[in-house]
Design an enzyme around this catalytic site. Sequence first.
Site, PDB file in Angstrom:
ATOM      1  N   ILE A 146       0.824  -1.206   0.000  1.00 45.03           N
ATOM      2  CA  ILE A 146       0.000   0.000   0.000  1.00 45.03           C
ATOM      3  C   ILE A 146       0.865   1.266   0.000  1.00 45.03           C
ATOM      4  CG2 ILE A 146      -0.208   0.343   2.520  1.00 45.03           C
ATOM      5  CD1 ILE A 146      -3.257   0.616   2.053  1.00 45.03           C
ATOM      6  N   GLN A 195      10.133  -4.367  11.041  1.00 42.12           N
ATOM      7  CA  GLN A 195       8.877  -5.120  10.913  1.00 42.12           C
ATOM      8  C   GLN A 195       7.745  -4.365  11.596  1.00 42.12           C
ATOM      9  OE1 GLN A 195       8.852  -9.208  12.383  1.00 42.12           O
ATOM     10  NE2 GLN A 195       6.911  -9.653  11.346  1.00 42.12           N
ATOM     11  N   HIS A 227       6.060 -11.967   5.835  1.00 49.63           N
ATOM     12  CA  HIS A 227       5.892 -11.489   4.460  1.00 49.63           C
ATOM     13  C   HIS A 227       7.258 -11.204   3.861  1.00 49.63           C
ATOM     14  CE1 HIS A 227       5.682  -8.079   7.256  1.00 49.63           C
ATOM     15  NE2 HIS A 227       6.272  -7.346   6.321  1.00 49.63           N
TER      16      HIS A 227
HETATM   17  P1  AMP Z   1       7.154  -4.487   7.368  1.00 51.18           P
HETATM   18  O1  AMP Z   1       7.333  -3.059   7.832  1.00 51.18           O
HETATM   19  O2  AMP Z   1       8.403  -5.151   6.889  1.00 51.18           O
HETATM   20  O3  AMP Z   1       6.434  -5.307   8.429  1.00 51.18           O
HETATM   21  O4  AMP Z   1       6.224  -4.422   6.097  1.00 51.18           O
HETATM   22  C1  AMP Z   1       4.852  -4.213   6.190  1.00 51.18           C
HETATM   23  C2  AMP Z   1       4.421  -3.647   4.895  1.00 51.18           C
HETATM   24  O5  AMP Z   1       3.028  -3.805   4.794  1.00 51.18           O
HETATM   25  C3  AMP Z   1       4.711  -2.152   4.721  1.00 51.18           C
HETATM   26  O6  AMP Z   1       5.549  -1.967   3.592  1.00 51.18           O
HETATM   27  C4  AMP Z   1       3.331  -1.535   4.545  1.00 51.18           C
HETATM   28  O7  AMP Z   1       3.329  -0.500   3.604  1.00 51.18           O
HETATM   29  C5  AMP Z   1       2.517  -2.726   4.072  1.00 51.18           C
HETATM   30  N1  AMP Z   1       1.099  -2.682   4.366  1.00 51.18           N
HETATM   31  C6  AMP Z   1       0.512  -2.399   5.552  1.00 51.18           C
HETATM   32  N2  AMP Z   1      -0.821  -2.513   5.455  1.00 51.18           N
HETATM   33  C7  AMP Z   1      -1.080  -2.887   4.178  1.00 51.18           C
HETATM   34  C8  AMP Z   1      -2.274  -3.157   3.449  1.00 51.18           C
HETATM   35  N3  AMP Z   1      -3.480  -3.090   4.016  1.00 51.18           N
HETATM   36  N4  AMP Z   1      -2.176  -3.511   2.143  1.00 51.18           N
HETATM   37  C9  AMP Z   1      -0.965  -3.582   1.559  1.00 51.18           C
HETATM   38  N5  AMP Z   1       0.203  -3.354   2.191  1.00 51.18           N
HETATM   39  C10 AMP Z   1       0.145  -2.995   3.484  1.00 51.18           C
END
Ligand code: AMP
Length: 114
Positions: A31, A94, A100
């Site tokens: 996102i 994270q 992920h």
């Molecule tokens: P991390 O910070 O490594 O845990 O990565 C989490 C990622 O999830 C970040 O890059 C956010 O931008 C992404 N993210 C959070 N919520 C959503 C969502 N609803 N849809 C798509 N990506 C998301």
Amino acid sequence: MEDCIFCRIAAGEMDADIVHSDERVVAFRDINPQAPVHVLVIPRKHLRSAFDLEGEDGDLLLHLFKVIRKVSEDEGIAGTGVRILTNVERGAGQSVFHLHFHVLGGRQMLWPPG
Ligand code: AMP
């Protein structure tokens, strides 16, 4: 995990721009993209991070990487350069505690990362 946003996306309970879905793995666009291509590849199975992977998850981990390769090919970045990363715990960045893999490409990646 009903309070996990990535479990909700995998279950179809929350909108996402999904680019791949199968019985074990879902991939969707981040996102807040950090590159022209920024896809998150997740297992449907809730695991807090890569450190929660166990021996029984060996096939799942291989499948995750097969999906990462397929997504990279579909997005046209497989041949030019792909950054694959996963953050473990807050100090590494994270913010969502469901395993992920970030799949980034479409620009020159820098090193060291911030
Ligand atoms: P991390 O910070 O490594 O845990 O990565 C989490 C990622 O999830 C970040 O890059 C956010 O931008 C992404 N993210 C959070 N919520 C959503 C969502 N609803 N849809 C798509 N990506 C998301």
